[in-house]
Enzyme design. Structure first.
Site, PDB file in Angstrom:
ATOM      1  N   HIS A  97       8.295  33.373  11.763  1.00 13.77           N
ATOM      2  CA  HIS A  97       7.908  34.617  11.108  1.00 13.77           C
ATOM      3  C   HIS A  97       8.903  35.035  10.027  1.00 13.77           C
ATOM      4  CE1 HIS A  97       4.647  36.295  13.976  1.00 13.77           C
ATOM      5  NE2 HIS A  97       4.628  34.963  13.945  1.00 13.77           N
ATOM      6  N   HIS A 265       1.841  25.876  18.368  1.00 12.81           N
ATOM      7  CA  HIS A 265       1.184  26.377  19.571  1.00 12.81           C
ATOM      8  C   HIS A 265       1.257  25.391  20.733  1.00 12.81           C
ATOM      9  CE1 HIS A 265      -1.384  29.308  16.946  1.00 12.81           C
ATOM     10  NE2 HIS A 265      -0.099  29.591  16.961  1.00 12.81           N
TER      11      HIS A 265
END
EC number: 1.11.1.21
Length: 723
Positions: A97, A265
């Site tokens: 992020h 993920h």
């Protein structure tokens, strides 16, 4: 504290220190805001002017830092317990992020400055709980101090997290310098509320490529796409289209996008096991006793499984602390259906999954839960192009791991610049095309011979100066791309850009290429050195004997070294320094000038003196006369400022953003001007600089300052000598 003043008048002055104080931009919001040129100076930096982080970090014990980070991953803390006893997923999300705010359109964002520590990023809805990740890193930052920036540590933590879960790293470079306050130049969007519908930043939300430039994230406060679906409405095909555009705007192709999605993920989990409405305010809005923490969770109760971040709840894979092929095994091995998380968010869950394929509870190993997929994950299965890529990955696990490791490296290093800026023992030696490689240039040639040949070439001052400027002006300090090194102005796409005047450029380059062949100097060096010749000639004509500083050694890039599509983003749509813009825009010309000046690393005084010099040197695009406030064009004089500030003239708009400068007595038009020209007389701050250069005693200062600013622009990308 005394309660004497309780209930009475405020005992301190209102005004400068009040949160209610209205600054100049509140009163006059349309005024030109020069703040983006006045960021990150030594007054806000506690390290002082002499501190050089890029030298200091070379003293760091790199192996010791990594050893400490490996230990941290499994050292679960009671105040913020780790999922499955491993902080890897949290650290990866923090790094991702940070780096993932990068956008290729203007090169801004990214993880290169440690800006995640500050507003707005520290309080974005998509960054819930990353305050905890950074606080977990504090003991390591404290230990290594000045030798390790927050920016480097935040990115390194994610890379080490992957290593600790079984993924060999492609490499890592140190060298990211911290900033000390939020950036003022990054446009995150115009919305007034977090997670406002995507419609506010799209011309048509059904057409992802209509997203407002330079944005990449689909909603205010998100890093990429909405994990529930477009505007929180699940539809993997539509979400896949948004994913494709969003990642492309972050410089990723389809294969890199699929690799990053799957690899990102493969580990960790989403958190939504509770009521998101019960969370406290974000860090910037939290009370002082929270000490920089936000989103306090009264239901956490020391259990990792009770955390709430995105609202989606669950892990993607059977073994969330191990980098394996589990993401593909589950995504393609089961059918999935829509469900709601405990927090009320849409998520996809498997139908009739085997118990042994379910991941363990993050806190209680006696329990298992269904894994989840976001709408973006389902796009990897349902979008035909992404599915084909994923099937290729499934057939060749080693290829997938290599693709992901390389994509992760690109994600976390895209804004660090060329390989010449890399620092540390794990910096990869391989040249990658997205690094915009430039070969080393020769320094074994006679500078004076080159200058003599340029001077005798018949080229005008305007041609010499304009070509050097056009070559160097592509530099972006945001991601360290562009600039004169490499002479990519010779190559597609730059040679055909309208702003580079292709016909003039072709003529000039033929001369320079011949000089390069005769002297052994690179074309890149000849371009810059010719600019010096033009300036020195113009200064001499004005009565000043000067020598423009010059650094040899630029190389000439080739087409094979150049990712042409990625360079399209560097094309100038306007250049106030050459009084040109491609077409009319909603943004004012003077605001476009500020944007370019900021990307080039210029201060407001440097921008001012460059404008004045470029005008009198006759460098306007297409030879227009806007702003050429002199009868001595081609001489490096301060005439632009002298005549701009002379009250013998009035200024009359004549349409299309142009003006006539008229003699007040005769009403005869003396000169013409653009908004960019006149802003240096109308804006009070810029006028103060213009007046300095208009003074009778500052003609020589103007020449010296122009040359200093010019040299800075020419050397912005000389990382080979800066590193």
């Amino acid at each position: 504290m005394s309660e004497t003043n309780s209930g009475g008048k405020c005992p301190v002055m209102h005004g400068a220190n009040s949160t209610e104080n209205r600054d100049v931009m509140n009163w006059w919001p349309e005024a030109l805001n020069l703040d983006i040129l006045h960021q990150h100076d030594h007054k806000t930096n506690p390290m002082g002017e002499d501190f050089d982080y890029r030298e200091e970090v070379k003293k760091l014990d790199f192996e010791a830092v990594k050893k400490d980070l490996h230990a941290l991953m499994t050292d679960s803390q009671d105040w913020w317990p780790a999922d499955w006893g491993h902080y890897g997923g949290l650290m990866i999300r923090m790094s991702w992020h940070a780096a993932g705010t990068y956008r290729i359109q203007d090169g801004r964002g990214g993880g290169g400055t440690g800006n995640q520590r500050f507003a707005p990023l520290n309080s974005w809805p998509d960054n819930v709980s990353l305050d905890k990740a950074r606080r977990l890193l504090w003991p390591i930052k404290k230990k290594y101090g000045n030798k390790l920036s927050w920016a480097d540590l935040i990115i390194l933590a994610g890379t080490v997290a992957y290593e600790s879960m079984g993924l060999p790293s492609y490499g890592f470079s140190f060298g990211r310098e911290d900033i000390w306050h939020p950036e003022k130049d990054i446009y995150w969007g115009n919305e007034k509320e977090w997670l406002a519908p995507s419609d506010e930043r799209y011309g048509d939300v059904e057409k992802p490529d209509t997203m407002e430039n330079p944005l990449a994230a689909v909603q205010m406060g998100l890093i990429y796409v909405n994990p529930e679906g477009v505007n929180s409405q699940p539809d993997p095909i539509k979400t896949g289209e948004q994913v494709r555009v969003t990642f492309a705007r972050m410089a990723m192709d389809d294969e890199e996008t699929a690799a990053l999605t799957a690899g990102g993920h493969t580990v960790g989990k989403c958190h939504g096991n509770g009521d998101a409405g019960a969370l406290g305010p974000e860090p910037e809005a939290a009370d002082v006793e929270e000490q920089g923490f936000g989103w306090s969770n009264p239901n956490m109760k020391g259990k990792a499984a009770n955390a709430v971040t995105s609202g989606i709840e669950g892990a993607w894979t059977t073994h969330p602390t191990k980098f394996d092929m589990g993401y593909f095994d589950l995504l393609f091995g089961y059918e999935w259906e829509l469900k709601k998380s405990p927090a009320g968010a849409w998520q996809w869950e498997p139908i009739n999954m085997k118990e042994e394929d379910k991941p363990l509870d993050a806190s209680d190993p006696s329990k298992r839960h269904n894994p989840i997929m976001t709408d973006a994950d389902m796009a990897m299965k349902m979008d035909p192009k992404y599915r084909a890529i994923c099937e290729k990955f499934m057939a060749d696990p080693e290829y997938f791991k290599d693709c992901f490791a390389r994509a992760w490296f690109k994600l976390t290093h895209r804004d660090l610049g060329p390989k010449a800026r890399y620092i540390g023992p794990e910096a990869p030696a391989e040249d990658l095309i997205w690094q915009d490689p430039v070969p080393a240039g020769s320094t074994d040639y006679c500078e004076e011979v080159v200058k003599e040949k340029v001077a005798d070439s018949g080229l005008s001052i305007s041609e010499m100066v304009s070509t050097a400027w056009d070559s160097a002006r592509t530099f972006r300090g945001s991601d360290m791309r562009g600039g004169a090194n490499g002479a990519r102005i010779r190559l597609a796409p730059q040679k055909d850009w309208e702003g580079n005047e292709p016909a003039r450029l072709s003529k000039v380059l033929k001369v320079y290429e011949q000089i390069s062949a005769e002297t052994g100097a690179s074309v890149a060096d000849v371009i810059v050195l010719a600019g010096s010749v033009g300036i020195e000639k113009a200064a001499k004509a004005a009565g000043y004997e000067v020598r423009v500083p010059f650094l040899k050694g630029r190389g000439d890039a080739t087409d094979e070294m150049t990712d042409a599509p990625s360079f399209e983003y560097l094309e100038p749509v306007a250049d106030g320094f050459r009084n040109w813009q491609k077409k009319d825009y909603i943004v004012k010309p003077e605001e476009l000038l500020l944007d370019r000046a900021q990307l080039m690393g210029l201060t407001a005084p440097e921008m001012t003196v460059l404008i004045g010099g470029m005008r009198v040197l006759g460098t306007n695009h297409g030879g227009t006369k806007y702003g050429v406030f002199t009868d001595r064009e081609g001489q490096l004089t301060n005439d632009f400022f002298v005549n701009l500030t002379d009250m013998a003239y009035s200024w009359k708009p004549v349409g299309n953003g142009t003006y006539e400068i008229r003699d007040r007595k005769t009403d005869q038009t003396k000169w013409t001007a653009s908004r960019v020209d006149l802003v240096f007389g109308s804006n009070s701050i810029l006028r103060s600089y213009a007046e300095v250069y208009a003074q009778d005693d500052n003609g020589e200062k103007f020449v010296k300052d122009f040359i200093a600013a010019w040299t800075k622009v020419m050397n912005n990308d000389r990382f080979d000598v800066q590193a």
